[in-house]
Design a protein around this motif. Sequence first.
Motif, PDB file in Angstrom:
ATOM      1  N   GLU A  96       4.718  -1.731  -5.525  1.00 33.10           N
ATOM      2  CA  GLU A  96       4.238  -2.323  -4.280  1.00 33.10           C
ATOM      3  C   GLU A  96       5.303  -3.221  -3.659  1.00 33.10           C
ATOM      4  O   GLU A  96       5.488  -3.255  -2.448  1.00 33.10           O
ATOM      5  CB  GLU A  96       2.959  -3.123  -4.532  1.00 33.10           C
ATOM      6  CG  GLU A  96       1.754  -2.232  -4.787  1.00 33.10           C
ATOM      7  CD  GLU A  96       0.493  -3.041  -5.036  1.00 33.10           C
ATOM      8  OE1 GLU A  96       0.614  -4.272  -5.194  1.00 33.10           O
ATOM      9  OE2 GLU A  96      -0.582  -2.452  -5.073  1.00 33.10           O
ATOM     10  N   GLU A  97       6.043  -3.959  -4.505  1.00 37.74           N
ATOM     11  CA  GLU A  97       7.100  -4.817  -3.987  1.00 37.74           C
ATOM     12  C   GLU A  97       8.216  -3.994  -3.365  1.00 37.74           C
ATOM     13  O   GLU A  97       8.764  -4.336  -2.334  1.00 37.74           O
ATOM     14  CB  GLU A  97       7.653  -5.698  -5.108  1.00 37.74           C
ATOM     15  CG  GLU A  97       6.665  -6.777  -5.560  1.00 37.74           C
ATOM     16  CD  GLU A  97       7.189  -7.554  -6.756  1.00 37.74           C
ATOM     17  OE1 GLU A  97       8.266  -7.159  -7.274  1.00 37.74           O
ATOM     18  OE2 GLU A  97       6.530  -8.516  -7.182  1.00 37.74           O
ATOM     19  N   ARG A 106       6.892  -2.308   0.018  1.00 39.82           N
ATOM     20  CA  ARG A 106       6.310  -3.162   1.046  1.00 39.82           C
ATOM     21  C   ARG A 106       7.104  -3.086   2.352  1.00 39.82           C
ATOM     22  O   ARG A 106       6.562  -3.042   3.439  1.00 39.82           O
ATOM     23  CB  ARG A 106       6.250  -4.610   0.550  1.00 39.82           C
ATOM     24  CG  ARG A 106       5.492  -5.514   1.484  1.00 39.82           C
ATOM     25  CD  ARG A 106       5.239  -6.853   0.824  1.00 39.82           C
ATOM     26  NE  ARG A 106       4.543  -7.742   1.744  1.00 39.82           N
ATOM     27  CZ  ARG A 106       3.244  -7.699   1.977  1.00 39.82           C
ATOM     28  NH1 ARG A 106       2.498  -6.798   1.373  1.00 39.82           N
ATOM     29  NH2 ARG A 106       2.683  -8.547   2.818  1.00 39.82           N
ATOM     30  N   LEU A 141       5.430  -1.767   7.325  1.00 47.64           N
ATOM     31  CA  LEU A 141       4.730  -1.762   6.044  1.00 47.64           C
ATOM     32  C   LEU A 141       4.050  -0.417   5.853  1.00 47.64           C
ATOM     33  O   LEU A 141       3.577   0.197   6.806  1.00 47.64           O
ATOM     34  CB  LEU A 141       3.673  -2.874   5.982  1.00 47.64           C
ATOM     35  CG  LEU A 141       4.146  -4.319   6.120  1.00 47.64           C
ATOM     36  CD1 LEU A 141       2.970  -5.256   5.907  1.00 47.64           C
ATOM     37  CD2 LEU A 141       5.248  -4.631   5.133  1.00 47.64           C
ATOM     38  N   SER A 156       0.028  -0.808   1.804  1.00 45.17           N
ATOM     39  CA  SER A 156       0.345  -2.242   1.741  1.00 45.17           C
ATOM     40  C   SER A 156      -0.454  -3.013   2.785  1.00 45.17           C
ATOM     41  O   SER A 156      -0.939  -4.111   2.522  1.00 45.17           O
ATOM     42  CB  SER A 156       1.838  -2.469   1.954  1.00 45.17           C
ATOM     43  OG  SER A 156       2.599  -1.869   0.932  1.00 45.17           O
ATOM     44  N   TYR A 172      -4.119  -3.917   1.806  1.00 43.56           N
ATOM     45  CA  TYR A 172      -4.364  -5.082   0.954  1.00 43.56           C
ATOM     46  C   TYR A 172      -3.886  -6.386   1.595  1.00 43.56           C
ATOM     47  O   TYR A 172      -3.916  -7.432   0.953  1.00 43.56           O
ATOM     48  CB  TYR A 172      -3.658  -4.903  -0.395  1.00 43.56           C
ATOM     49  CG  TYR A 172      -4.202  -3.762  -1.212  1.00 43.56           C
ATOM     50  CD1 TYR A 172      -5.492  -3.791  -1.709  1.00 43.56           C
ATOM     51  CD2 TYR A 172      -3.414  -2.651  -1.492  1.00 43.56           C
ATOM     52  CE1 TYR A 172      -5.998  -2.748  -2.469  1.00 43.56           C
ATOM     53  CE2 TYR A 172      -3.904  -1.598  -2.240  1.00 43.56           C
ATOM     54  CZ  TYR A 172      -5.198  -1.649  -2.725  1.00 43.56           C
ATOM     55  OH  TYR A 172      -5.689  -0.612  -3.464  1.00 43.56           O
ATOM     56  N   LYS A 215      -7.651  -5.813  -5.410  1.00 38.12           N
ATOM     57  CA  LYS A 215      -6.798  -4.715  -5.847  1.00 38.12           C
ATOM     58  C   LYS A 215      -7.306  -4.069  -7.136  1.00 38.12           C
ATOM     59  O   LYS A 215      -6.874  -2.984  -7.505  1.00 38.12           O
ATOM     60  CB  LYS A 215      -5.363  -5.198  -6.048  1.00 38.12           C
ATOM     61  CG  LYS A 215      -4.700  -5.628  -4.745  1.00 38.12           C
ATOM     62  CD  LYS A 215      -3.261  -5.972  -4.970  1.00 38.12           C
ATOM     63  CE  LYS A 215      -2.589  -6.401  -3.672  1.00 38.12           C
ATOM     64  NZ  LYS A 215      -1.161  -6.697  -3.852  1.00 38.12           N
TER      65      LYS A 215
END
Length: 497
Positions: free
Chosen positions: A15-16, A19, A472, A476, A479, A487
């Motif tokens: 996810e990082e 993003r 994004l 992403s 959330y 999550k």
Amino acid sequence: YQRRVHGRESIQKMEEENRSIPERKFRWGYAKAYAIALSLGSFQFGYMMTVSTVYQNLEDVEKKNDEMHGMYGAAGYITPIGAFLGCVGVAFASEKFGRKTFLLFANLLLICSLLLQFFVCRFTFLLGRALSGTAVGIFGIYVPVFLKEIAPCERMGTIGIFHQLFITLGNLVSYTSGLYPKKIYSSHVQTIGITIFPPLLVALLQIFFLIVSFPSESPKYLVMMEKLGECEKAILPMYPNEDERSKELFELKLSKEDEKYSFVRWKDLFVSKLYKNSFFVGCAIIIFQQLTGINIVMFLASAIISDPNSNKYFSFQKLISPIIGVVNAIATFIAYCLVDKIGRRKFFIFGTFLVLPALLLLSLSSFLQNSKEPQTPRIIGAAGIVLFISGFGCSYGPLGWVYLSEVAPTKGVIFANGIHWVLAFAIPFPFILNPDYDEKYKIFGGLFLGFFAVTIGALFFFLCILKETMKLYPRSIKYLYAPAGAKSMLSSNDESD
């Protein structure tokens, strides 16, 4: 789904990394052509909403035709009613048909409504206006949704603004039709024949493009319907490179699994931890969009700068609507060029800083209408209108729809559109119904001060609550407003299965 495939530790890392989106190779020319074909429906939206300003100036035609007396003025508020009914109808069938199917249906409905308005009969004219409003309501939902689903993530803002850009073009074309000499509007048939030609031509063009040039459904819809082969064919023209096409298909599959394990019901918009916050943010933007007073300015601009002590219709009043159309189109084009470089949030804040002084100028203009210098309030009012449209056109107008379609699921977009049409009808309705009300200038002054107070609240909302979505991934964004525990919903659904 992601926990099952990648494991708990790799999810956070993935996810990082995902993003922020790196630039990818795609056919930008094809994407723009596809967006233009879809946004022809947005042209209909803008044209049909403002062409009523032409009808309202046809007093001579009304006097010659008792059967149609009062009906041209009614056209302005019949369309939002039809648009709201269109949103209600779509709400019950949103999951059964594809996006392209709805757009084709809306065009056919619009063609039928235009032909109905030819008849010199109150019932058929109002029915035609209501049906054209229904088509406009469908366009307002599915054009921005379709644009979001075909757009590459790094260009989602730019592609999404095509919706508002074509709305402003529709506004401009309808406003310029009011500049024609009044003698050509000598009968009802001539009036309707002139004003329905542009939307009729555009409807036929969009039907042709959707059937011949861009025959595929939305890629996301095809994935949701388990039609992966058709989906790959649909994205092939935009992603000729096999690696890029595989990445896009993988993203669509992840999106499909998200929808599968967290199916959005109507009540989820209000109670689900995953959706309710983003849905409320999207609705708040649409509410602020209407409570800036945009429909008062758009539909009653000539009344705002008129002289209450004179019945003369001076030339600048006739030109103010086309000026609004030009300024709105330029401001929207600026947002189109810069939205994916500057971001949505900064544009909202910048636009609000332009709208706030504009509302004060409009209020001041209304309170000064009975002053000894009749030209002073007109000049102040005209300056306020131009400044207001400049701020609105680069922020609330285009980015309200873009942001809503990014953060809210399709049902959330439908619900927010319903709110939009209720407010679009309710706010200007008393003035359209009775435009000669003696105290309207005092009411305008107080009303613009009320809009100013609401817009101050909008500024704090954009500064303190709104989050940036530029570049994004959709998952992403999903959330972005969800609480930390949301999550884990997918994993809990897996365990329950």
